[in-house]
Design a protein around this motif. Sequence first.
Motif, PDB file in Angstrom:
ATOM      1  N   ILE A 229       1.805  -2.786  -5.718  1.00 50.25           N
ATOM      2  CA  ILE A 229       1.897  -3.544  -4.481  1.00 50.25           C
ATOM      3  C   ILE A 229       3.127  -3.114  -3.679  1.00 50.25           C
ATOM      4  CG2 ILE A 229       2.270  -5.844  -3.520  1.00 50.25           C
ATOM      5  CD1 ILE A 229      -0.582  -5.243  -4.415  1.00 50.25           C
ATOM      6  N   SER A 230       4.191  -2.762  -4.370  1.00 45.66           N
ATOM      7  CA  SER A 230       5.376  -2.255  -3.682  1.00 45.66           C
ATOM      8  C   SER A 230       5.035  -0.996  -2.895  1.00 45.66           C
ATOM      9  CB  SER A 230       6.486  -1.962  -4.693  1.00 45.66           C
ATOM     10  OG  SER A 230       7.606  -1.383  -4.048  1.00 45.66           O
ATOM     11  N   GLN A 231       4.223  -0.122  -3.500  1.00 42.25           N
ATOM     12  CA  GLN A 231       3.780   1.078  -2.795  1.00 42.25           C
ATOM     13  C   GLN A 231       2.946   0.720  -1.576  1.00 42.25           C
ATOM     14  OE1 GLN A 231       1.817   3.236  -6.079  1.00 42.25           O
ATOM     15  NE2 GLN A 231       3.358   4.828  -5.794  1.00 42.25           N
ATOM     16  N   LEU A 232       2.090  -0.270  -1.734  1.00 37.35           N
ATOM     17  CA  LEU A 232       1.245  -0.715  -0.630  1.00 37.35           C
ATOM     18  C   LEU A 232       2.094  -1.221   0.536  1.00 37.35           C
ATOM     19  CD1 LEU A 232      -1.671  -1.276   0.333  1.00 37.35           C
ATOM     20  CD2 LEU A 232      -1.466  -3.534  -0.695  1.00 37.35           C
ATOM     21  N   LEU A 233       3.115  -2.005   0.228  1.00 37.26           N
ATOM     22  CA  LEU A 233       3.999  -2.534   1.272  1.00 37.26           C
ATOM     23  C   LEU A 233       4.766  -1.412   1.966  1.00 37.26           C
ATOM     24  CD1 LEU A 233       5.387  -5.716  -0.532  1.00 37.26           C
ATOM     25  CD2 LEU A 233       3.627  -5.602   1.224  1.00 37.26           C
ATOM     26  N   GLN A 234       5.104  -0.368   1.213  1.00 33.99           N
ATOM     27  CA  GLN A 234       5.770   0.778   1.824  1.00 33.99           C
ATOM     28  C   GLN A 234       4.851   1.474   2.822  1.00 33.99           C
ATOM     29  OE1 GLN A 234       7.377   3.396  -1.198  1.00 33.99           O
ATOM     30  NE2 GLN A 234       8.397   1.695  -2.252  1.00 33.99           N
ATOM     31  N   GLN A 235       3.556   1.523   2.495  1.00 31.29           N
ATOM     32  CA  GLN A 235       2.590   2.111   3.429  1.00 31.29           C
ATOM     33  C   GLN A 235       2.528   1.304   4.718  1.00 31.29           C
ATOM     34  OE1 GLN A 235      -1.320   3.248   1.863  1.00 31.29           O
ATOM     35  NE2 GLN A 235      -0.471   3.145  -0.214  1.00 31.29           N
ATOM     36  N   VAL A 236       2.593  -0.020   4.585  1.00 35.67           N
ATOM     37  CA  VAL A 236       2.597  -0.882   5.769  1.00 35.67           C
ATOM     38  C   VAL A 236       3.839  -0.621   6.603  1.00 35.67           C
ATOM     39  CG1 VAL A 236       2.635  -3.265   6.590  1.00 35.67           C
ATOM     40  CG2 VAL A 236       1.236  -2.661   4.607  1.00 35.67           C
ATOM     41  N   GLU A 237       4.966  -0.520   5.932  1.00 33.94           N
ATOM     42  CA  GLU A 237       6.237  -0.323   6.643  1.00 33.94           C
ATOM     43  C   GLU A 237       6.259   1.013   7.378  1.00 33.94           C
ATOM     44  OE1 GLU A 237      10.842  -1.508   5.743  1.00 33.94           O
ATOM     45  OE2 GLU A 237       9.594  -0.817   4.088  1.00 33.94           O
ATOM     46  N   LYS A 238       5.616   2.031   6.781  1.00 34.43           N
ATOM     47  CA  LYS A 238       5.562   3.345   7.414  1.00 34.43           C
ATOM     48  C   LYS A 238       4.517   3.403   8.521  1.00 34.43           C
ATOM     49  CE  LYS A 238       6.989   5.892   3.275  1.00 34.43           C
ATOM     50  NZ  LYS A 238       6.543   6.835   2.215  1.00 34.43           N
ATOM     51  N   GLY A 239       3.656   2.406   8.574  1.00 31.41           N
ATOM     52  CA  GLY A 239       2.601   2.398   9.584  1.00 31.41           C
ATOM     53  C   GLY A 239       1.343   3.116   9.153  1.00 31.41           C
ATOM     54  N   SER A 240       1.260   3.500   7.859  1.00 27.16           N
ATOM     55  CA  SER A 240       0.067   4.194   7.360  1.00 27.16           C
ATOM     56  C   SER A 240      -1.160   3.300   7.411  1.00 27.16           C
ATOM     57  CB  SER A 240       0.289   4.678   5.929  1.00 27.16           C
ATOM     58  OG  SER A 240       1.378   5.556   5.856  1.00 27.16           O
ATOM     59  N   ILE A 241      -0.954   2.012   7.113  1.00 26.58           N
ATOM     60  CA  ILE A 241      -2.026   1.033   7.239  1.00 26.58           C
ATOM     61  C   ILE A 241      -1.444  -0.212   7.888  1.00 26.58           C
ATOM     62  CG2 ILE A 241      -3.271   1.892   5.218  1.00 26.58           C
ATOM     63  CD1 ILE A 241      -2.254  -0.496   3.662  1.00 26.58           C
ATOM     64  N   SER A 242      -2.325  -1.031   8.449  1.00 33.06           N
ATOM     65  CA  SER A 242      -1.867  -2.247   9.113  1.00 33.06           C
ATOM     66  C   SER A 242      -1.616  -3.353   8.091  1.00 33.06           C
ATOM     67  CB  SER A 242      -2.907  -2.719  10.126  1.00 33.06           C
ATOM     68  OG  SER A 242      -4.066  -3.194   9.466  1.00 33.06           O
ATOM     69  N   ALA A 243      -0.866  -4.367   8.523  1.00 39.80           N
ATOM     70  CA  ALA A 243      -0.599  -5.504   7.648  1.00 39.80           C
ATOM     71  C   ALA A 243      -1.895  -6.218   7.275  1.00 39.80           C
ATOM     72  CB  ALA A 243       0.370  -6.470   8.327  1.00 39.80           C
ATOM     73  N   ASN A 244      -2.827  -6.303   8.230  1.00 41.80           N
ATOM     74  CA  ASN A 244      -4.107  -6.965   7.959  1.00 41.80           C
ATOM     75  C   ASN A 244      -4.911  -6.218   6.897  1.00 41.80           C
ATOM     76  OD1 ASN A 244      -3.671  -9.033   9.776  1.00 41.80           O
ATOM     77  ND2 ASN A 244      -4.673  -7.971  11.471  1.00 41.80           N
ATOM     78  N   GLU A 245      -4.887  -4.867   6.981  1.00 42.59           N
ATOM     79  CA  GLU A 245      -5.602  -4.062   5.993  1.00 42.59           C
ATOM     80  C   GLU A 245      -4.978  -4.237   4.611  1.00 42.59           C
ATOM     81  OE1 GLU A 245      -7.262  -0.239   8.504  1.00 42.59           O
ATOM     82  OE2 GLU A 245      -5.137  -0.305   8.004  1.00 42.59           O
ATOM     83  N   ALA A 246      -3.642  -4.255   4.564  1.00 38.42           N
ATOM     84  CA  ALA A 246      -2.957  -4.430   3.290  1.00 38.42           C
ATOM     85  C   ALA A 246      -3.262  -5.795   2.687  1.00 38.42           C
ATOM     86  CB  ALA A 246      -1.454  -4.261   3.474  1.00 38.42           C
ATOM     87  N   GLU A 247      -3.315  -6.802   3.538  1.00 38.75           N
ATOM     88  CA  GLU A 247      -3.616  -8.145   3.059  1.00 38.75           C
ATOM     89  C   GLU A 247      -5.002  -8.192   2.435  1.00 38.75           C
ATOM     90  OE1 GLU A 247      -3.689 -12.783   4.681  1.00 38.75           O
ATOM     91  OE2 GLU A 247      -3.434 -11.118   6.070  1.00 38.75           O
ATOM     92  N   LYS A 248      -5.958  -7.505   3.065  1.00 40.25           N
ATOM     93  CA  LYS A 248      -7.321  -7.475   2.529  1.00 40.25           C
ATOM     94  C   LYS A 248      -7.345  -6.783   1.160  1.00 40.25           C
ATOM     95  CE  LYS A 248     -12.071  -6.143   3.642  1.00 40.25           C
ATOM     96  NZ  LYS A 248     -12.352  -5.612   2.314  1.00 40.25           N
ATOM     97  N   VAL A 249      -6.581  -5.678   1.021  1.00 38.90           N
ATOM     98  CA  VAL A 249      -6.524  -4.975  -0.256  1.00 38.90           C
ATOM     99  C   VAL A 249      -5.972  -5.886  -1.345  1.00 38.90           C
ATOM    100  CG1 VAL A 249      -5.418  -3.088  -1.514  1.00 38.90           C
ATOM    101  CG2 VAL A 249      -6.341  -2.682   0.763  1.00 38.90           C
ATOM    102  N   ILE A 250      -4.874  -6.603  -1.012  1.00 40.35           N
ATOM    103  CA  ILE A 250      -4.260  -7.507  -1.985  1.00 40.35           C
ATOM    104  C   ILE A 250      -5.240  -8.603  -2.399  1.00 40.35           C
ATOM    105  CG2 ILE A 250      -2.472  -9.264  -2.276  1.00 40.35           C
ATOM    106  CD1 ILE A 250      -0.645  -7.499  -0.573  1.00 40.35           C
ATOM    107  N   ARG A 251      -5.973  -9.119  -1.423  1.00 41.06           N
ATOM    108  CA  ARG A 251      -6.936 -10.172  -1.749  1.00 41.06           C
ATOM    109  C   ARG A 251      -8.057  -9.639  -2.633  1.00 41.06           C
ATOM    110  NH1 ARG A 251      -7.544 -13.407   4.037  1.00 41.06           N
ATOM    111  NH2 ARG A 251      -5.595 -14.587   3.864  1.00 41.06           N
ATOM    112  N   ASP A 252      -8.509  -8.392  -2.351  1.00 35.12           N
ATOM    113  CA  ASP A 252      -9.559  -7.793  -3.172  1.00 35.12           C
ATOM    114  C   ASP A 252      -9.101  -7.641  -4.605  1.00 35.12           C
ATOM    115  OD1 ASP A 252     -11.297  -7.638  -1.075  1.00 35.12           O
ATOM    116  OD2 ASP A 252     -10.922  -5.532  -0.618  1.00 35.12           O
ATOM    117  N   ILE A 253      -7.867  -7.138  -4.781  1.00 36.67           N
ATOM    118  CA  ILE A 253      -7.333  -6.980  -6.128  1.00 36.67           C
ATOM    119  C   ILE A 253      -7.143  -8.346  -6.774  1.00 36.67           C
ATOM    120  CG2 ILE A 253      -5.442  -6.059  -7.521  1.00 36.67           C
ATOM    121  CD1 ILE A 253      -4.905  -4.044  -5.322  1.00 36.67           C
ATOM    122  N   GLY A 254      -6.671  -9.291  -5.988  1.00 36.95           N
ATOM    123  CA  GLY A 254      -6.442 -10.627  -6.499  1.00 36.95           C
ATOM    124  C   GLY A 254      -7.713 -11.278  -6.989  1.00 36.95           C
TER     125      GLY A 254
END
Length: 315
Positions: free
Chosen positions: A33-58
């Motif tokens: 998840i730390s890696q995922l948040l780094q992708q958000v911070e770099k702009g590789s993916i949006s916060a909304n997309e990251a949230e969906k990924v976290i929910r899917d894993i959750g």
Amino acid sequence: MITKMISFRGSLRLLNFAAKRSFATKSNDQYAISQLLQQVEKGSISANEAEKVIRDIGELNESGNAPDETLRSFANLDHRRSSRTGFPEAIFSAGKTPSQIAAILDDMAGNVNEFVQSGSYVETYHKAILATRVDKDLFEQVSKFPLKNGEITYHEMANIISMKASGLDEAETSKGNKAQAAIGKVVVACAGTTDIPVAEEAAITLEAAGCEVDRIYDVGVAGLHRIINALPRLRDEDVDCVIVCAGMDGALPSVVAGLVQVPVVAVPTSIGYGASFGGVSAMLTMLNSCAPGVGVVNIDNGFGGAALAFKCIQK
């Protein structure tokens, strides 16, 4: 701009909270998840997309199961298949969710890493980690899931994801570790340009398994001189097998089989007009080949063609 920055930072805090809540006792997932948040911070993916990924894993972990138990809830991986049959297991991605594909890929890479760490010799074909039938949209969804055991590569023409286990980098650069020689050489030919995706599925699979591949594309029987011009490559003494992919009338494998001494694997494709019946016409032509030494796999089954060719050349 200030409002957007506050919103962005707020999204990060919410994502971080969601991550901690979903993975409070799983250090490996915390790292992912730390890696995922780094992708958000770099702009590789949006916060909304990251949230969906976290929910899917959750959702996969909401039962409180350990990661292995979660994986077993939808997949029973056969890690010893390559040792038992001489050819690796692959993920048939059609019908699977992005989170399932990512979890299976990561587990397969983790298994390879365990072999490397144990000091065991790892055959090239055992290193092959593939997911077939992955279109670009599906790959983009899969790539949003952080993987802790390796890195993925997308082969767009073949619709394949390949994954390299992280432990292989160290193993390949270790002192005294020699590069493994190619297991054999296979020619992958196809009749028309529209047959290339099926041919590439076969070619990428063979390369991942450690074979040398020579591609000969767009050499259908409508211009017979094209396959005749390719004879020196087809008859090369290093070639152990030829895969031929064709739709329409499906005649090319018979032509090739009448010109070479090695086994020919015929892969019918679903390319053609109405009476081709989605590749059935080509398949029947190949099954009724007058030239001996032709093995036929299912329609559009480049992976299956690669598996058969690989087993034909095993010494």
